[in-house]
Design a protein around this motif. Sequence first.
Motif, short mmCIF file in Angstrom:
data_model
loop_
_atom_site.label_atom_id
_atom_site.label_comp_id
_atom_site.label_asym_id
_atom_site.label_seq_id
_atom_site.Cartn_x
_atom_site.Cartn_y
_atom_site.Cartn_z
N VAL A 133 2.83 42.50 51.36
CA VAL A 133 1.68 42.33 52.26
C VAL A 133 1.96 43.16 53.50
O VAL A 133 2.84 42.83 54.30
CB VAL A 133 1.47 40.83 52.62
CG1 VAL A 133 0.34 40.69 53.64
CG2 VAL A 133 1.17 40.02 51.37
N GLU A 134 1.22 44.25 53.65
CA GLU A 134 1.46 45.13 54.79
C GLU A 134 0.96 44.50 56.10
O GLU A 134 1.54 44.72 57.16
CB GLU A 134 0.79 46.48 54.57
CG GLU A 134 1.36 47.23 53.36
CD GLU A 134 1.25 48.72 53.52
OE1 GLU A 134 1.63 49.25 54.57
OE2 GLU A 134 0.77 49.37 52.57
N ALA A 135 -0.12 43.73 56.00
CA ALA A 135 -0.63 43.02 57.18
C ALA A 135 -1.40 41.80 56.71
O ALA A 135 -2.09 41.86 55.69
CB ALA A 135 -1.52 43.92 58.03
N LEU A 136 -1.26 40.70 57.43
CA LEU A 136 -2.04 39.50 57.18
C LEU A 136 -2.97 39.32 58.37
O LEU A 136 -2.51 39.24 59.53
CB LEU A 136 -1.13 38.28 57.03
CG LEU A 136 -1.81 36.91 56.98
CD1 LEU A 136 -2.76 36.82 55.79
CD2 LEU A 136 -0.77 35.79 56.93
N VAL A 137 -4.26 39.28 58.09
CA VAL A 137 -5.27 39.14 59.14
C VAL A 137 -5.82 37.71 59.06
O VAL A 137 -6.40 37.32 58.05
CB VAL A 137 -6.42 40.16 58.96
CG1 VAL A 137 -7.45 39.99 60.08
CG2 VAL A 137 -5.88 41.58 58.95
N LEU A 138 -5.63 36.95 60.14
CA LEU A 138 -6.17 35.59 60.23
C LEU A 138 -7.35 35.64 61.19
O LEU A 138 -7.16 35.87 62.39
CB LEU A 138 -5.10 34.61 60.71
CG LEU A 138 -3.85 34.52 59.81
CD1 LEU A 138 -2.81 33.60 60.43
CD2 LEU A 138 -4.23 34.05 58.41
N THR A 139 -8.54 35.44 60.67
CA THR A 139 -9.73 35.70 61.48
C THR A 139 -9.93 34.68 62.60
O THR A 139 -10.38 35.03 63.68
CB THR A 139 -10.99 35.74 60.61
OG1 THR A 139 -11.12 34.49 59.91
CG2 THR A 139 -10.91 36.88 59.61
N HIS A 140 -9.62 33.39 62.34
CA HIS A 140 -9.77 32.37 63.39
C HIS A 140 -9.06 31.10 62.96
O HIS A 140 -8.37 31.08 61.93
CB HIS A 140 -11.25 32.11 63.70
CG HIS A 140 -12.05 31.56 62.57
ND1 HIS A 140 -12.29 32.25 61.41
CD2 HIS A 140 -12.67 30.35 62.40
CE1 HIS A 140 -13.02 31.52 60.59
NE2 HIS A 140 -13.26 30.36 61.16
N GLU A 141 -9.22 30.03 63.75
CA GLU A 141 -8.33 28.89 63.63
C GLU A 141 -8.74 27.79 62.66
O GLU A 141 -8.13 26.72 62.66
CB GLU A 141 -8.13 28.24 65.02
CG GLU A 141 -9.39 27.65 65.64
CD GLU A 141 -10.02 28.56 66.67
OE1 GLU A 141 -10.46 28.06 67.71
OE2 GLU A 141 -10.04 29.78 66.43
N HIS A 142 -9.72 27.97 61.84
CA HIS A 142 -10.09 26.95 60.88
C HIS A 142 -9.17 27.00 59.67
O HIS A 142 -8.87 28.07 59.14
CB HIS A 142 -11.56 27.09 60.47
CG HIS A 142 -12.50 26.69 61.57
ND1 HIS A 142 -13.82 27.08 61.62
CD2 HIS A 142 -12.31 25.91 62.67
CE1 HIS A 142 -14.41 26.57 62.69
NE2 HIS A 142 -13.50 25.86 63.34
N SER A 143 -8.75 25.81 59.19
CA SER A 143 -7.70 25.74 58.18
C SER A 143 -8.10 26.35 56.84
O SER A 143 -7.24 26.72 56.04
CB SER A 143 -7.29 24.28 57.97
OG SER A 143 -8.38 23.51 57.50
#
Length: 403
Positions: free
Chosen positions: A186-196
């Motif tokens: 995984v070159e980058a993990l993008v977490l868009t916002h705080e919902h589980s």
Amino acid sequence: TPVLLPLSAAVNTYAVPANVLAAPFVPFITVPGTFAAVISTTLPWLAVPILWCCGLAAACLGLIGRAAAGFPQATAPWPEGWVGWGLVVLYVFAALVLAWGLVDRFRYWHMVLLAGAAAAMLALVLPVTALAPSRGLDHWRVALCDVGQGDMLVIRTQESAGVVVDAGEDPLLADQCLEKLGLDTVEALVLTHEHSDHYGGTAGVIEDRAPGTVLHAGSADWDVDAEVESVAELPASVPVYRPQAGEVFEFTRELRVRLTVWVAEAHHAEANDNSLVALFEIADPQLPVGQIGAVSHPLRLLAMGDMEEAATASLLRRDGVPPGVHLLKVAHHGAANGGTELLEATRPAAALIGVGQDNSYGHPSAEIIRTLEAVGASVYRTDLHGTVAFSLGPNGLEAMELR
């Protein structure tokens, strides 16, 4: 075979044994099922239990089909053009000779014809199929993962590497999707916002695949480090970074993938509106000029997170629409509060919706689906299609369901 090959451009390797296994169940569906259909209008109380029994036999067919489809090389590519048609003729001829011999007992000339046809098939099929470009999983570029009621996208950057956008809520489902895609980096993990339902499955993504970096947006008071640590053990060496709108990240070892942050705000009262919205441009240097996915005409994917209607409208007024969007990850699982303005403005070729079966939210909204159909977008939903991988062929985007 002559009918199925033009539709799928491949042969089902295990079709014959699968049909042999399935055949005993067919009479228990067709005969009582037809009877139940006839009496259903007059004796529905009797038709229902009969149909339930038919359903058990039908479920066995489904299990056999899914098992066969899950075996290695379940579909084998078939050569195109005159070579492919010539092989079809040989294949059908060999099958007829074999059937004739079985019915009328084999004679010497039967064996000669069958051996000749089989030898011609092997001589042509094996080398041509080996040299033919694969239309299957090997050439996927973008995948929409089935992680239930949640979001997870994978954008391929190398043969077994990619960028993951969100991770759903279930680590097991996230891990299974990456295993299915053959992704071990995984070159980058993008977490868009705080919902589980967007970060809860992080452990399944980073297990044995520590990402090069974690990019995130979300509300200003979201403690990303603490939240991620609560669901996954992120190595201390992995940087966690909140990018700003307009920042660009490039991955160029094999495919050329550019991630442009379209918006990553933190001041909205509604957490969904603080989603990181990313535009991906995916190019393959080996594709000819002018084809979708070539360097001069990259495949464009817009991932909207869970952004809602008012914030999206404000964003469109301020920044306009990203040009030439081919794939759109629809906001908020296709909820009505995502609005239709962006759908009408982008008019994507395909719309991706991560949504759980029989979810209690009513996602996706009928209005959203109607709008997508009206603008000519092909709609792919994980509740109906499971995990879907998109590849690029001579005719543009091609979708493949990975059950």
